[in-house]
Write an enzyme that holds these catalytic residues in place. Structure first.
Site, PDB file in Angstrom:
ATOM      1  CG  ASP A 468      30.453  42.553  38.077  1.00  0.00           C
ATOM      2  OD1 ASP A 468      30.519  42.667  37.157  1.00  0.00           O
ATOM      3  OD2 ASP A 468      30.797  44.033  38.445  1.00  0.00           O
ATOM      4  CG  ASP A 511      31.033  40.140  42.534  1.00  0.00           C
ATOM      5  OD1 ASP A 511      31.476  41.160  43.132  1.00  0.00           O
ATOM      6  OD2 ASP A 511      29.826  40.416  41.899  1.00  0.00           O
TER       7      ASP A 511
END
Length: 603
Positions: A468, A511
């Site tokens: 991420d 993300d």
């Protein structure tokens, strides 16, 4: 085709007048009460009249015929009983013949039924004349003492000949009316032919020489040129001239010393010979005309369908030479039909030519129809998609096999199908790929990891990277979602640059990203991807005039022995949690290992 007179009373009166006059003439020629005529005309007129009218109206005509003949016989000196019996026998004869014909051939005007009509009418005539002849001969025997069998034979032959000739004549006259004499090509020719028959018949029956055969050729000419109308009137003339001449003591029949009954029999045989010679000819020519007309109509309908069809209809030889191209080729392909005749293989798209030739060969060899889709060049240069059904047909000359196909323009359909296929592929892509980054989505990742975990049972190795973007929420909140989307796209592109084509890079949402590495050394392959990505993310991301420094945290799970998907995911998630404590780094964790994830220092 039934004739429907407007006034049945006048129609019945006309029929009664004709049957009455014919009965008077036949009785007068027979010379004496109770004697029989060589040819009985009245029943033929009555039968022809009945078959030209509706069955429901027959009683009116039967009653009119009964009254007319009964008046004539009584006026000629016949006893009431004899006149009534003989008249009844005549009506029964006409009713049997007309009833049987109407039962089996409802429409005697239908040319398709004329062959069968001939057989039915012949057998019905014989039956009807046998029944009436037995009744009449019995009456003559009882009332006048006449010989039974000779009377029966004279009656039978006279009535058979009369029915054959005058029933046919009446039917033809009822059907054609004035056209019998005024039809195109019949007027003067018909009159001249009938005049020739009458002149020769008069000559042979006046001459004291046995030259009766000379009347047959002009009678046959009448049958050939004018069909049933020529036969009907020609035989009537021959019968009337022969009967009158013989009754007055003239003609070759008097050369034979056979008595009155013998001359009657000879005259009947002579007239019957004319019928037997001409009627089969007329039937055969009528059948030929019907077949030719049917063939012409069939060809006209085929030509009309082919010429006005929206499909392109093509007839070709087995070698591919086009013999006929329908006018619709002009609308669909721009070519004139004549321009497409011959081989013209250049009109078929090169990629489709071999397939079309093989299909034509299969159709010719098997006789089974085939459907094919191929392209033909339009006169303007572009290609038109054609769907054609090809069938094998007999060659025009009767030797070998040809092919005919009907093709339609399916260019729009092909375009639609291609558009639908493109849409299907796009939907498939959208269903398996992330629309923002172009990476695989969660669905594709779940399918792929399930298969990869199964591969561990066969001794394969597997690595899973969870990634991420560090502080991504702050980027979204401070710079806006549009900037956040650009960061995600840039991160995805850099991630793709760090993996092999066989590896799967996917975005799970937000993300969160994953990389699935199969069939590679673990954990070194996964570490190489992690190090490369961390290195690439050190370069700022340019968004408009702004440069952003973005880092990533990566959790790496690896396994080289069988495990479960959930355990692999949990291990990768734990490794990511470890990496996020320090940021901009990655952590390693073996699936099922007792030691905690190992953090790798930044470089």
């Amino acid at each position: 085709m039934l004739t429907e007179p407007k006034r049945i009373g006048w129609d019945a009166l006309l029929m009664a007048l004709l049957t009455g006059v014919s009965a008077w003439g036949a009785i007068a020629l027979a010379r004496g009460p109770g004697e029989l005529s060589a040819v009985w005309i009245g029943n033929g007129i009555l039968v022809g009249w009945l078959l030209s009218r509706r069955t429901a109206r027959w009683p009116v005509y039967l009653c009119a015929a009964l009254a007319a003949e009964l008046i004539v016989r009584l006026g000629s000196g016949d006893l009431l009983a004899g006149a009534a019996i003989v008249t009844g026998a005549n009506l029964l004869e006409a009713l049997i013949l007309a009833g049987l014909v109407r039962r089996f051939v409802p429409d005697v005007g239908d040319p398709k039924r004329w062959i069968s009509l001939g057989g039915i009418a012949t057998s019905s005539t014989l039956l009807a004349c046998i029944v009436s002849g037995l009744i009449a001969a019995g009456a003559m025997r009882l009332l006048y003492g006449a010989a039974f069998w000779s009377g029966f034979l004279t009656w039978f032959s006279a009535h058979v000949v009369g029915l054959v000739i005058f029933a046919t004549t009446t039917l033809v006259a009822q059907r054609e009316g004035r056209r019998m004499f005024t039809a195109p090509g019949r007027g003067l020719s018909f009159l001249l032919t009938m005049g020739l028959i009458a002149a020769i018949a008069l000559a042979v029956f006046v001459a004291p020489y046995p030259v009766l055969f000379l009347a047959y050729p002009p009678l046959l000419l009448g049958a050939i040129r004018h069909r049933f109308a020529g036969i009907a009137l020609g035989v009537v003339l021959l019968t009337l001239i022969g009967s009158v001449a013989t009754a007055l003591g003239h003609g070759p029949l008097w050369l034979a010393e056979v008595g009155t009954s013998g001359r009657l029999a000879l005259l009947q045989l002579y007239i019957a010979g004319g019928c037997l010679m001409t009627i089969p000819v007329a039937l055969a020519m009528a059948e030929r005309k019907r077949l030719v007309t049917g063939l012409r109509d069939s060809e006209r309908r085929y030509r009309m369908l082919a010429d006005y069809s929206h499909d392109v209809v093509v007839r070709m030889r087995a070698d591919g030479q086009r013999l006929y191209v329908s006018p619709s080729a002009r609308d669909i392909l721009g070519w004139e039909p004549a321009q497409m005749l011959g081989s013209r293989e250049s009109l078929v798209h090169p990629e489709d030519l071999d397939r079309q030739q093989r299909l034509l060969a299969e159709v010719i060899a098997t006789g089974e129809p085939r459907t094919a889709v191929y392209r033909i060049r339009h006169k303007d240069g572009h290609y038109v998609w054609i769907e054609a059904v090809t069938r094998a047909i007999p060659a025009e000359d009767g030797n070998g096999v040809e092919a005919i196909y009907a093709g339609r323009d399916i260019s729009r359909r092909v375009e639609t199908e291609r558009a639908l296929e493109a849409s299907r592929q796009e939907l498939e892509r959208l269903a398996r790929f992330d629309t923002l980054t172009g990476l695989a989505n969660r669905r594709q990742f779940e399918e792929r990891i399930s298969l990869a975990v199964l591969g561990l049972n066969r001794g394969a190795a597997l690595s899973l990277l969870y990634l991420d973007i560090d502080h991504f929420k702050q980027i979204n909140d401070s710079l806006g979602h549009a900037t956040g989307d650009e960061v995600l796209r840039s991160f995805a592109q850099r991630l793709l640059g760090c993996v092999r084509s066989s590896d799967l890079a996917a975005r799970l949402g937000g993300d969160e990203f994953v990389v699935l590495i199969e069939d590679a050394a673990v954990p070194s392959a996964a570490e190489a991807v992690a190090r490369k990505l961390i290195e690439r993310m050190r370069r700022p991301i340019e968004i408009g005039e702004r440069e952003l420094s973005v880092t990533t945290s990566i959790g790496v799970a690896y396994a080289n022995r069988p495990t479960e998907t959930a355990k692999l995911l949990a291990t990768a998630d734990a490794a990511l949690y470890c990496a996020k404590r320090e940021r901009n780094t990655y952590c390693l964790q073996a699936v099922g290992a007792d030691a905690p994830p190992r953090s790798v220092a930044r470089r």
